[in-house]
Scaffold this motif. Structure first.
Motif, PDB file in Angstrom:
ATOM      1  N   SER A   1       0.818  -1.210   0.000  1.00  0.00           N
ATOM      2  CA  SER A   1       0.000   0.000   0.000  1.00  0.00           C
ATOM      3  C   SER A   1       0.855   1.264   0.000  1.00  0.00           C
ATOM      4  O   SER A   1       0.419   2.307  -0.459  1.00  0.00           O
ATOM      5  N   ASP A   2       2.083   1.166   0.498  1.00  0.00           N
ATOM      6  CA  ASP A   2       2.977   2.324   0.525  1.00  0.00           C
ATOM      7  C   ASP A   2       4.038   2.238  -0.572  1.00  0.00           C
ATOM      8  O   ASP A   2       5.171   2.623  -0.382  1.00  0.00           O
ATOM      9  N   TRP A   3       3.641   1.761  -1.740  1.00  0.00           N
ATOM     10  CA  TRP A   3       4.583   1.527  -2.832  1.00  0.00           C
ATOM     11  C   TRP A   3       5.327   2.787  -3.251  1.00  0.00           C
ATOM     12  O   TRP A   3       6.378   2.717  -3.868  1.00  0.00           O
ATOM     13  N   SER A   4       4.828   3.965  -2.911  1.00  0.00           N
ATOM     14  CA  SER A   4       5.512   5.207  -3.294  1.00  0.00           C
ATOM     15  C   SER A   4       6.135   5.913  -2.086  1.00  0.00           C
ATOM     16  O   SER A   4       6.436   7.097  -2.159  1.00  0.00           O
ATOM     17  N   ALA A   5       6.349   5.195  -0.990  1.00  0.00           N
ATOM     18  CA  ALA A   5       6.844   5.804   0.246  1.00  0.00           C
ATOM     19  C   ALA A   5       8.297   6.275   0.149  1.00  0.00           C
ATOM     20  O   ALA A   5       8.682   7.221   0.821  1.00  0.00           O
ATOM     21  N   HIS A   6       9.090   5.621  -0.666  1.00  0.00           N
ATOM     22  CA  HIS A   6      10.482   6.022  -0.854  1.00  0.00           C
ATOM     23  C   HIS A   6      10.919   5.543  -2.229  1.00  0.00           C
ATOM     24  O   HIS A   6      10.227   4.755  -2.863  1.00  0.00           O
ATOM     25  N   PRO A   7      12.079   6.013  -2.714  1.00  0.00           N
ATOM     26  CA  PRO A   7      12.537   5.557  -4.039  1.00  0.00           C
ATOM     27  C   PRO A   7      12.692   4.041  -4.075  1.00  0.00           C
ATOM     28  O   PRO A   7      13.060   3.430  -3.072  1.00  0.00           O
ATOM     29  N   ARG A   8      12.403   3.448  -5.226  1.00  0.00           N
ATOM     30  CA  ARG A   8      12.579   2.004  -5.380  1.00  0.00           C
ATOM     31  C   ARG A   8      14.060   1.679  -5.314  1.00  0.00           C
ATOM     32  O   ARG A   8      14.876   2.280  -5.988  1.00  0.00           O
ATOM     33  N   VAL A   9      14.384   0.709  -4.483  1.00  0.00           N
ATOM     34  CA  VAL A   9      15.757   0.250  -4.336  1.00  0.00           C
ATOM     35  C   VAL A   9      15.747  -1.267  -4.469  1.00  0.00           C
ATOM     36  O   VAL A   9      14.900  -1.945  -3.908  1.00  0.00           O
ATOM     37  N   TYR A  10      16.686  -1.785  -5.275  1.00  0.00           N
ATOM     38  CA  TYR A  10      16.817  -3.236  -5.431  1.00  0.00           C
ATOM     39  C   TYR A  10      17.704  -3.759  -4.314  1.00  0.00           C
ATOM     40  O   TYR A  10      18.725  -3.161  -3.984  1.00  0.00           O
ATOM     41  N   LEU A  11      17.277  -4.875  -3.724  1.00  0.00           N
ATOM     42  CA  LEU A  11      17.930  -5.408  -2.536  1.00  0.00           C
ATOM     43  C   LEU A  11      18.465  -6.812  -2.778  1.00  0.00           C
ATOM     44  O   LEU A  11      17.703  -7.701  -3.151  1.00  0.00           O
ATOM     45  N   PRO A  12      19.755  -7.030  -2.567  1.00  0.00           N
ATOM     46  CA  PRO A  12      20.317  -8.375  -2.723  1.00  0.00           C
ATOM     47  C   PRO A  12      20.068  -9.209  -1.464  1.00  0.00           C
ATOM     48  O   PRO A  12      20.311  -8.760  -0.352  1.00  0.00           O
ATOM     49  N   ILE A  13      19.573 -10.413  -1.654  1.00  0.00           N
ATOM     50  CA  ILE A  13      19.358 -11.333  -0.533  1.00  0.00           C
ATOM     51  C   ILE A  13      20.709 -11.872  -0.088  1.00  0.00           C
ATOM     52  O   ILE A  13      21.505 -12.321  -0.910  1.00  0.00           O
ATOM     53  N   ASP A  14      20.991 -11.822   1.218  1.00  0.00           N
ATOM     54  CA  ASP A  14      22.284 -12.312   1.710  1.00  0.00           C
ATOM     55  C   ASP A  14      22.260 -13.832   1.895  1.00  0.00           C
ATOM     56  O   ASP A  14      21.255 -14.482   1.640  1.00  0.00           O
ATOM     57  N   THR A  15      23.349 -14.378   2.346  1.00  0.00           N
ATOM     58  CA  THR A  15      23.472 -15.836   2.475  1.00  0.00           C
ATOM     59  C   THR A  15      22.529 -16.412   3.528  1.00  0.00           C
ATOM     60  O   THR A  15      22.232 -17.596   3.499  1.00  0.00           O
ATOM     61  N   ARG A  16      22.052 -15.581   4.437  1.00  0.00           N
ATOM     62  CA  ARG A  16      21.075 -16.031   5.434  1.00  0.00           C
ATOM     63  C   ARG A  16      19.661 -16.010   4.869  1.00  0.00           C
ATOM     64  O   ARG A  16      18.732 -16.455   5.522  1.00  0.00           O
ATOM     65  N   GLY A  17      19.500 -15.435   3.670  1.00  0.00           N
ATOM     66  CA  GLY A  17      18.170 -15.352   3.072  1.00  0.00           C
ATOM     67  C   GLY A  17      17.384 -14.149   3.548  1.00  0.00           C
ATOM     68  O   GLY A  17      16.161 -14.163   3.527  1.00  0.00           O
ATOM     69  N   GLU A  18      18.089 -13.095   3.981  1.00  0.00           N
ATOM     70  CA  GLU A  18      17.431 -11.897   4.487  1.00  0.00           C
ATOM     71  C   GLU A  18      18.083 -10.652   3.911  1.00  0.00           C
ATOM     72  O   GLU A  18      19.247 -10.679   3.525  1.00  0.00           O
ATOM     73  N   VAL A  19      17.303  -9.571   3.923  1.00  0.00           N
ATOM     74  CA  VAL A  19      17.854  -8.268   3.580  1.00  0.00           C
ATOM     75  C   VAL A  19      16.986  -7.200   4.238  1.00  0.00           C
ATOM     76  O   VAL A  19      15.774  -7.351   4.362  1.00  0.00           O
ATOM     77  N   LEU A  20      17.624  -6.140   4.697  1.00  0.00           N
ATOM     78  CA  LEU A  20      16.960  -5.033   5.369  1.00  0.00           C
ATOM     79  C   LEU A  20      16.962  -3.830   4.438  1.00  0.00           C
ATOM     80  O   LEU A  20      18.014  -3.440   3.921  1.00  0.00           O
ATOM     81  N   CYS A  21      15.800  -3.219   4.225  1.00  0.00           N
ATOM     82  CA  CYS A  21      15.731  -2.033   3.386  1.00  0.00           C
ATOM     83  C   CYS A  21      16.367  -0.853   4.118  1.00  0.00           C
ATOM     84  O   CYS A  21      15.982  -0.552   5.255  1.00  0.00           O
ATOM     85  N   PRO A  22      17.331  -0.171   3.489  1.00  0.00           N
ATOM     86  CA  PRO A  22      17.990   0.946   4.154  1.00  0.00           C
ATOM     87  C   PRO A  22      17.087   2.171   4.296  1.00  0.00           C
ATOM     88  O   PRO A  22      17.372   3.047   5.102  1.00  0.00           O
ATOM     89  N   TYR A  23      16.022   2.256   3.530  1.00  0.00           N
ATOM     90  CA  TYR A  23      15.127   3.414   3.605  1.00  0.00           C
ATOM     91  C   TYR A  23      14.090   3.274   4.708  1.00  0.00           C
ATOM     92  O   TYR A  23      13.878   4.191   5.485  1.00  0.00           O
ATOM     93  N   CYS A  24      13.389   2.146   4.750  1.00  0.00           N
ATOM     94  CA  CYS A  24      12.243   2.031   5.657  1.00  0.00           C
ATOM     95  C   CYS A  24      12.427   0.990   6.755  1.00  0.00           C
ATOM     96  O   CYS A  24      11.601   0.892   7.647  1.00  0.00           O
ATOM     97  N   GLY A  25      13.501   0.193   6.694  1.00  0.00           N
ATOM     98  CA  GLY A  25      13.764  -0.780   7.737  1.00  0.00           C
ATOM     99  C   GLY A  25      12.984  -2.075   7.618  1.00  0.00           C
ATOM    100  O   GLY A  25      13.032  -2.898   8.516  1.00  0.00           O
ATOM    101  N   THR A  26      12.248  -2.253   6.514  1.00  0.00           N
ATOM    102  CA  THR A  26      11.523  -3.504   6.319  1.00  0.00           C
ATOM    103  C   THR A  26      12.518  -4.638   6.139  1.00  0.00           C
ATOM    104  O   THR A  26      13.477  -4.519   5.382  1.00  0.00           O
TER     105      THR A  26
END
Length: 67
Positions: A29-54
């Motif tokens: 629902s907040d698809w326009s909350a911040h610029p789109r950033v592509y996120l690489p999944i790490d070896t643990r299978g997780e990634v944290l968005c630097p903009y919103c903390g998701t």
């Protein structure tokens, strides 16, 4: 409980069909909350968005090529 709470971390489970991953995702629902950033999944299978903390958590293990 709602998936979104301001000022708290969200955890969203994704699958390989969601890769390559970007935040915010189009269906959020907040698809326009911040610029789109592509996120690489790490070896643990997780990634944290630097903009919103998701925190995005991959269900299963990455099969390769998406790190």
């Amino acid at each position: 409980m709602s998936e979104r709470h301001d000022n708290t971390r969200r955890v969203i489970e994704i699958t390989e069909s969601d890769l390559p991953l970007h935040c915010p995702m189009s269906q959020q629902s907040d698809w326009s909350a911040h610029p789109r950033v592509y996120l690489p999944i790490d070896t643990r299978g997780e990634v944290l968005c630097p903009y919103c903390g998701t925190l995005y958590r991959l269900k299963g293990q990455p099969s390769g090529g998406h790190h």
